[in-house]
Design an enzyme around this catalytic site. Structure first.
Site, PDB file in Angstrom:
ATOM      1  N   LYS A 275       0.835  -1.201   0.000  1.00 23.10           N
ATOM      2  CA  LYS A 275       0.000   0.000   0.000  1.00 23.10           C
ATOM      3  C   LYS A 275       0.872   1.254   0.000  1.00 23.10           C
ATOM      4  CE  LYS A 275      -3.830  -1.897   2.769  1.00 23.10           C
ATOM      5  NZ  LYS A 275      -4.904  -1.691   1.790  1.00 23.10           N
ATOM      6  N   ARG A 349     -10.308 -11.636   2.197  1.00 25.44           N
ATOM      7  CA  ARG A 349     -11.181 -12.675   1.644  1.00 25.44           C
ATOM      8  C   ARG A 349     -10.502 -14.039   1.693  1.00 25.44           C
ATOM      9  NH1 ARG A 349     -11.378  -9.256  -3.817  1.00 25.44           N
ATOM     10  NH2 ARG A 349     -11.102  -7.672  -2.225  1.00 25.44           N
TER      11      ARG A 349
HETATM   12  N1  BES Z   1      -8.012  -3.781   4.584  1.00 26.15           N
HETATM   13  C1  BES Z   1      -8.213  -3.341   3.254  1.00 26.15           C
HETATM   14  C2  BES Z   1      -9.514  -2.566   3.080  1.00 26.15           C
HETATM   15  C3  BES Z   1      -9.661  -1.285   3.866  1.00 26.15           C
HETATM   16  C4  BES Z   1      -9.385  -0.064   3.295  1.00 26.15           C
HETATM   17  C5  BES Z   1     -10.111  -1.316   5.169  1.00 26.15           C
HETATM   18  C6  BES Z   1      -9.534   1.105   4.018  1.00 26.15           C
HETATM   19  C7  BES Z   1     -10.264  -0.154   5.901  1.00 26.15           C
HETATM   20  C8  BES Z   1      -9.983   1.053   5.325  1.00 26.15           C
HETATM   21  C9  BES Z   1      -8.238  -4.545   2.313  1.00 26.15           C
HETATM   22  O1  BES Z   1      -7.451  -5.608   2.694  1.00 26.15           O
HETATM   23  C10 BES Z   1      -7.724  -4.075   0.994  1.00 26.15           C
HETATM   24  O2  BES Z   1      -6.586  -3.723   0.927  1.00 26.15           O
HETATM   25  N2  BES Z   1      -8.573  -4.074  -0.020  1.00 26.15           N
HETATM   26  C11 BES Z   1      -8.209  -3.641  -1.317  1.00 26.15           C
HETATM   27  C12 BES Z   1      -8.675  -4.673  -2.301  1.00 26.15           C
HETATM   28  C13 BES Z   1      -8.125  -4.505  -3.681  1.00 26.15           C
HETATM   29  C14 BES Z   1      -6.636  -4.786  -3.697  1.00 26.15           C
HETATM   30  C15 BES Z   1      -8.839  -5.449  -4.619  1.00 26.15           C
HETATM   31  C16 BES Z   1      -8.886  -2.304  -1.560  1.00 26.15           C
HETATM   32  O3  BES Z   1     -10.003  -2.094  -1.083  1.00 26.15           O
HETATM   33  O4  BES Z   1      -8.267  -1.464  -2.199  1.00 26.15           O
HETATM   34 MN    MN Z   2      -5.455  -5.445   2.020  1.00 27.14          MN
END
Ligand code: BES
Ligand code: MN
Ligand code: ZN
Length: 497
Positions: A275, A349
């Site tokens: 990230k 997931r």
């Molecule tokens: N933990 C994150 C989602 C999240 C984002 C939770 C902001 C709380 C606040 C999750 O694991 C994630 O990174 N999701 C990605 C998925 C994508 C890579 C398909 C996302 O939402 O960008």
């Molecule tokens: Mn994630």
């Protein structure tokens, strides 16, 4: 806000510390409040007139050292037309009351009486729940106070009510819920260097105190079960993964349990698909689903809910490392289905895929509800007001929606369907872990659904509601503890014998 709250229930004759009272529209006070305020009646009427305060819902009148009363401060809170006050309104008014007690005050009395009608014990307990939630703060790591910031070390709040003994009983229930919410908030606020999977499991094991059976599965145990998806997420971390199973048996002997499952990513860097730095610190809260399940199991056990309930949480840390999983890797889940990893940041997931299958197979539950801070996309869709609800069962949707309206922890149904499901078909494996930019929350839910078979199931995407929470009347903390009250309510309304 105070660090230590001492909450009690008294009769209306007690008048100590800051006095918080209620009135409905046109400055209508209940009889006990009226009597207590009698010596200051003139002062109150003049102050109300000067401030154009009439008792509208949400408005307040704040008087310092009111003439005629021996209290340092008198607060009058408007309840509007009190006939349409729901449980969530009572909780909120409790929060408003606590918010009106200055941080430096050591004692306050809240007169739990609205307009002409007396409040029932359950309503007073809801009010006290709001007091407790508003008083919460997470300051474990503050070693200093800011200069000039006067704070009481302890604050004693007495809720004056018509029937203190019956209210004390009703409070037993509400206090169990309050403690569950506080437990969830604490876990979520805790930083990831302190709360890694092993430590999380250790804290969850503390539920044994209230009669919850707790099992902790380590990496070897999960490997034996074939949980390749969960283990793949954790393999780049110096902290080993865990699966915690919690059981509360307060229902009929042998009756199928209800099951609650949580995503417990103690920190989510994104892994190899790392990230951006901006805001990454929030990912210490990526275990909010798991925290909610722990808080809920506490609430159910502490109030001796007449239900058999299973809580299961998958605890991992998602790190980039020489041992971390890569995009393109293919993992085998416990169910036998294979998943191609496209993006290592779509890890929640993967964890839940194995936990859902495990719980379904082992416990044959009446239903499974999972909570997860699963997608950023759900925040884009719903903001912080509603959690995304995905389900294969209309009855569960209806019940969750109603529990949401009652508690104020609201959910909004999102679609599922074969057209969306196609988006996660993979060239190399049975499915892939992302479905592209569009409908990101839905394709995540579609992946989960592939691990639930025909069991009634609901998935709550709480990325928007669980962390970075807005400042409300009942929460001033970064984490809201969202979901504990919602699910406790669902159980109380429909699943207790
Ligand atoms: N933990 C994150 C989602 C999240 C984002 C939770 C902001 C709380 C606040 C999750 O694991 C994630 O990174 N999701 C990605 C998925 C994508 C890579 C398909 C996302 O939402 O960008
Ligand atoms: Mn994630
Ligand atoms: Zn995540």
């Amino acid at each position: 806000m105070p660090d230590v709250l001492k909450l009690g229930f008294t009769s209306f004759t007690r008048l100590r510390g800051v006095l918080v009272t209620f009135c409905s529209e046109n400055l209508k006070f209940g009889p006990a409040t009226k009597k207590a305020l009698l010596p200051a009646e003139q002062a109150v009427r003049r102050a109300a007139a000067a401030d154009r305060f009439t008792g509208k819902n949400g408005s307040t009148l704040d008087m310092v050292a009111p003439q005629g009363l021996d209290v340092p401060r008198l607060v009058v809170i408007g309840t509007g037309k009190e006939s349409d006050l729901k449980s969530r309104d009572m909780v909120k008014l409790g929060g408003v009351s606590m918010g009106k007690v200055p941080a430096a005050a050591a004692e306050a009395t809240i007169f739990a009486e609205f307009g002409p009608g007396a409040l029932k014990p359950d309503q007073v307990a809801d009010l006290a729940l709001g007091v407790r939630l508003r008083a919460y703060s997470f300051n474990r790591y503050k070693t200093k106070r800011k200069e000039g910031e006067e704070r009481a070390d302890k604050v004693e709040i007495n809720v004056a009510c018509a029937n203190p003994a019956a209210t004390e009983k009703a409070w037993g229930r509400a206090a169990a819920i309050a403690d569950g919410v506080v437990m969830a908030r604490d876990l979520i606020n805790e930083p990831a260097n302190v709360l890694y999977p092993g430590e999380f499991a250790r804290r969850a094991s503390g539920l044994a105190k209230v009669g919850v059976g707790v099992e902790v599965l380590d990496v070897a145990a999960m490997r034996k079960l074939g949980m390749g998806a969960l283990l793949g997420v954790g393999q780049g971390s110096a902290h080993d993964s865990r699966l915690v199973v919690m059981r509360w048996n307060g229902g009929k002997r042998g009756a199928d349990p209800v099951a609650f499952l949580g995503k417990g990513v103690c920190f989510d860097t994104g892994g190899i698909s790392i990230k951006p730095a901006q805001g990454m610190e929030d990912m210490k809260g990526d275990m909010a689903g798991a925290a909610c399940v722990v808080g809920l199991m506490h609430a159910l056990a502490a109030r001796k809910a007449k239900v058999n309930a299973v809580g299961a949480i998958g605890l991992v840390e998602n790190m980039p490392d020489g041992k971390a999983q890569r995009p393109g890797d293919i993992v085998k889940t416990m169910s036998g289905q294979t998943i191609e990893i496209i993006n290592t940041d779509a890890e929640g997931r993967l964890v839940l895929a194995d936990v859902l299958h495990y719980v379904n197979k082992r416990f044959k539950p009446k239903f499974m509800i999972n909570l997860a801070t699963l997608t950023g996309a759900i925040i884009v869709a719903l903001g912080q007001e509603y959690a995304g609800l995905f389900a294969n069962n209309d009855k569960l949707v209806e019940r969750l929606t109603n529990a949401g309206e009652a508690t104020g922890e609201r959910v909004w149904r999102m679609p599922l369907g074969p057209e969306y499901d196609k988006l996660i078909d993979s060239k190399f494996a049975d499915m892939k872990n992302t479905g592209g930019r569009w409908a990101g929350s839905i394709t995540a839910a579609q992946l989960l659904q592939r691990f639930v078979d025909k069991t009634p199931w609901a998935h709550l995407d709480i990325a928007g509601t669980a962390l970075g929470s807005p400042q409300t009347d009942i929460n001033r903390s970064w984490s809201s503890g969202w979901g504990v009250r919602l699910l406790d309510r669902l159980v109380a309304d429909h699943y207790e014998r």
